[in-house]
Design an enzyme around this catalytic site. Structure first.
Site, short mmCIF file in Angstrom:
data_model
loop_
_atom_site.label_atom_id
_atom_site.label_comp_id
_atom_site.label_asym_id
_atom_site.label_seq_id
_atom_site.Cartn_x
_atom_site.Cartn_y
_atom_site.Cartn_z
N ASN A 23 0.98 -1.04 -0.41
CA ASN A 23 0.02 -0.06 -0.22
C ASN A 23 0.74 0.97 -0.05
OD1 ASN A 23 -2.62 -1.60 -0.24
ND2 ASN A 23 -2.40 -1.20 2.16
N ARG A 93 -7.19 -0.43 -7.25
CA ARG A 93 -7.51 0.70 -6.84
C ARG A 93 -6.99 1.37 -6.56
NH1 ARG A 93 -12.45 2.39 -5.00
NH2 ARG A 93 -12.33 2.92 -3.06
N CYS A 117 -10.33 -5.28 -5.19
CA CYS A 117 -11.28 -5.39 -3.85
C CYS A 117 -12.46 -5.02 -3.56
CB CYS A 117 -10.44 -5.56 -2.63
SG CYS A 117 -8.76 -6.44 -2.94
N ARG A 122 -16.81 0.75 -2.37
CA ARG A 122 -16.20 1.98 -1.92
C ARG A 122 -15.80 2.89 -2.90
NH1 ARG A 122 -11.18 -2.45 -2.07
NH2 ARG A 122 -9.90 -0.46 -0.82
N PRO A 123 -16.06 3.85 -2.13
CA PRO A 123 -16.35 5.83 -3.21
C PRO A 123 -15.35 6.67 -3.21
CG PRO A 123 -17.63 5.61 -0.75
CD PRO A 123 -16.98 4.03 -0.98
N ILE A 124 -15.10 7.54 -3.62
CA ILE A 124 -13.40 8.53 -3.51
C ILE A 124 -14.05 10.00 -3.32
CG2 ILE A 124 -12.12 6.36 -4.78
CD1 ILE A 124 -12.92 8.01 -7.62
N ASP A 125 -15.92 9.88 -2.53
CA ASP A 125 -16.08 11.16 -3.28
C ASP A 125 -15.33 11.91 -2.23
OD1 ASP A 125 -17.16 9.40 -1.16
OD2 ASP A 125 -17.73 10.90 -0.03
N ASP A 305 -7.21 -4.48 7.18
CA ASP A 305 -6.57 -5.89 6.71
C ASP A 305 -6.37 -7.26 6.36
OD1 ASP A 305 -7.55 -4.52 4.48
OD2 ASP A 305 -5.41 -3.43 3.59
N ARG A 397 -1.51 -10.46 -6.08
CA ARG A 397 -1.93 -8.53 -6.22
C ARG A 397 -0.44 -8.37 -5.35
NH1 ARG A 397 -7.15 -6.54 -5.31
NH2 ARG A 397 -5.06 -4.88 -4.71
C1 UD1 Z 1 -6.35 1.58 1.94
C2 UD1 Z 1 -6.39 0.56 1.30
C3 UD1 Z 1 -6.91 -0.90 2.23
C4 UD1 Z 1 -7.56 -0.89 3.57
C5 UD1 Z 1 -8.36 0.77 3.50
C6 UD1 Z 1 -7.88 0.39 4.89
C7 UD1 Z 1 -5.05 1.03 -0.79
C8 UD1 Z 1 -4.23 1.45 -1.40
N1 UD1 Z 1 -5.16 0.47 0.44
O1 UD1 Z 1 -8.14 1.11 0.68
O2 UD1 Z 1 -6.22 -2.44 1.37
O3 UD1 Z 1 -8.52 -1.64 3.62
O4 UD1 Z 1 -7.06 1.40 3.02
O5 UD1 Z 1 -6.96 0.29 5.84
O6 UD1 Z 1 -4.33 1.91 0.01
N2 UD1 Z 1 -14.72 6.80 2.06
C9 UD1 Z 1 -15.20 7.06 1.71
N3 UD1 Z 1 -15.35 7.96 0.68
C10 UD1 Z 1 -13.77 8.14 0.25
C11 UD1 Z 1 -13.07 7.33 0.30
C12 UD1 Z 1 -13.24 5.88 1.80
O7 UD1 Z 1 -16.43 7.27 2.67
O8 UD1 Z 1 -13.90 9.07 -0.97
C13 UD1 Z 1 -14.45 4.76 3.12
C14 UD1 Z 1 -15.10 3.79 2.27
O9 UD1 Z 1 -15.86 3.53 2.35
C15 UD1 Z 1 -14.65 3.01 4.30
C16 UD1 Z 1 -13.44 3.71 4.50
O10 UD1 Z 1 -13.42 5.62 4.98
O11 UD1 Z 1 -15.41 2.50 4.47
C17 UD1 Z 1 -11.66 3.84 4.39
O12 UD1 Z 1 -11.57 3.70 3.32
P1 UD1 Z 1 -10.11 4.15 2.88
O13 UD1 Z 1 -9.19 4.42 3.57
O14 UD1 Z 1 -9.79 5.16 1.88
O15 UD1 Z 1 -9.58 2.97 2.21
P2 UD1 Z 1 -8.67 2.73 0.22
O16 UD1 Z 1 -7.70 3.76 0.88
O17 UD1 Z 1 -9.41 2.55 -0.05
#
Ligand code: UD1
Length: 416
Positions: A23, A93, A117, A122-125, A305, A397
């Protein structure tokens, strides 16, 4: 399609060397395209996600040349394209980090929506909200995120939820914004700190990474740098749990023991022996172990994780354990596979209640995602008889040389 055949009930004894953090690597690699020089990254893990990001950099017009299997030279000095809409980007991702990196360097970026995964929504808002706060116009069109700005201007951003991805992505963009950006309620994971350290080596001005307030003074350009990626906290945790589940005696080398605190506390609570050294941890276990409760949280809490691997271990402990998944809404899809091996689990929303059984039995199971795949290997190592694990592409992966590392400690795993 390749599968793993695991002959179980082998006690793991020996040492294992942990690779660079997946990561961190998948964030630091996109960060490297922000400078117009030649970057050198060391301790890169030899895994599919890294290969996928390197292909992305090459398709954008950069070159990636391996000096050895873990040291990579990245040359983006001739400039690269700002549009990444090809298949590799959709596969993982972390390709969303190209949004922040390209936006920083070119003030424009087009990146296909990320895959990875599936643990429910898994939003990116929050990423996009951060880019907009910095002054970018962001639109989502036909599965592609497009972000443009005349200039990015530093501002104060409060993350509605602690998000690793949003924290890193906004940090990347803010690195080359005008003025100062403050990210509040930032994620504190080791890979957030690692990415900030690398950016700072390239000439960025980032303070506070690893706390919940990060301050970034924008700079106009970054220079080339040589940087070594931190060890993988999750791979290390997987091998520590493997030692416990097989009643083994394993030294997990090349790690930062501090990163493992939440896991070591839980393993000790289960009566697993932990001996911390400067850059390694020795894990010794004698069965039976005690069932306990575990709640996942952002760092420094127990990592989501490692939740599936921990579920495998708790399944053969004495008594009842309760797992609570606080990060992802749907991260128990693999429980059906564990049940095929004899686990007694009752899932209710984010809570899984596990009644310990004396042992697993071999079965044909599938890796439903990366860490679920790791959990299947762990269960198989402890099982009576043979287990066949399908879905290897997920495991590859994120785990380097997985069967070789286990077999060197006495496991019997064959790729078939
Ligand atoms: C990263 C890790 C992943 C790990 C996760 C939590 C990488 C590449 N992946 O994923 O392995 O499981 O951290 O430790 O580093 N959320 C929102 N809006 C957003 C972004 C996130 O609501 O724009 C929410 C997600 O739905 C989730 C939470 O925030 O419930 C945490 O997500 P996030 O920490 O962003 O996970 P990733 O960065 O995708």
């Amino acid at each position: 399609m390749e599968k793993l055949l695991v002959r179980g009930k082998k006690r793991l004894v020996g040492e294992v060397n942990i690779s660079g953090a997946k990561n961190a690597a998948v964030a630091v690699l996109p960060a490297a395209v922000m400078c117009s020089g030649v970057s050198v990254l060391e301790n890169l893990p030899d895994i599919e996600d890294v290969a996928c990001i390197c292909t992305t950099i090459e398709k954008l017009g950069g070159t990636c040349t391996y000096r050895d299997s873990h040291t990579l030279e990245i040359d983006c000095s001739k400039g690269i394209a700002y549009s990444a809409t090809f298949e590799e980007v959709e596969r993982i991702r972390a390709s969303y980090y190209f949004l922040g990196a390209l936006l920083a360097r070119y003030k424009k970026a087009e990146v296909a929506m990320p895959g990875g995964c599936n643990f429910g929504k898994r939003p990116i808002d929050l990423h996009l909200k951060g880019f907009r706060a910095l002054g970018a116009t962001v639109i989502e069109e036909d599965g592609v995120v497009k972000a443009y700005a005349d200039k990015l201007v530093g501002t104060s951003i409060y993350m509605d939820q602690v998000s690793v991805g949003a924290t890193i992505n906004v940090m990347l963009a803010a690195t080359m914004a005008e003025g100062t950006t403050t990210i509040e309620n930032a994620a504190k994971e080791p890979h957030v700190v690692d990415t900030a350290n690398y950016l700072n080596m390239m000439g960025a001005n980032i303070k506070g990474a690893g706390t919940d307030v990060i301050r970034i003074k924008g700079v106009s350009e970054l220079h080339q740098a040589q940087y070594a990626i931190i060890p993988d906290q999750i791979e290390a945790g997987t091998y520590m749990i493997a030692a416990a589940i097989t009643g083994g005696d394993v030294v997990v080398n090349n790690i930062i023991p501090k990163h493992m605190d939440s896991l070591t506390a839980k393993l000790e609570e289960m009566n697993v022996g932990i001996e911390e050294r400067d850059e390694s941890i020795r894990v010794t276990a004698t069965h039976p172990l005690r069932g306990i409760d575990v709640k996942t949280m952002s760092y420094p809490g127990f990592p989501t994780d490692l939740q599936p691997q921990m579920a495998a271990l708790l399944s053969i402990c004495v008594g009842k354990s309760v797992l609570t998944e606080n990060v992802w809404e749907n991260r128990y899809q693999y429980m059906d596979e564990l049940r095929k091996m004899g686990a007694k689990v009752d899932v209710n929303g984010r809570v899984a209640t596990i009644e310990g059984v004396p042992h697993f039995v071999g079965a044909e199971v599938s890796a439903t995602d990366l860490r679920a795949g790791a959990a299947m290997i762990l269960a198989a190592l402890a099982a009576e008889g043979e287990t066949i694990i399908d879905g290897l592409r997920y495991i590859d992966r994120g785990y380097e040389n997985v069967e070789h590392k286990f077999n060197a400690m006495g496991a019997d795993i064959v790729r078939i």
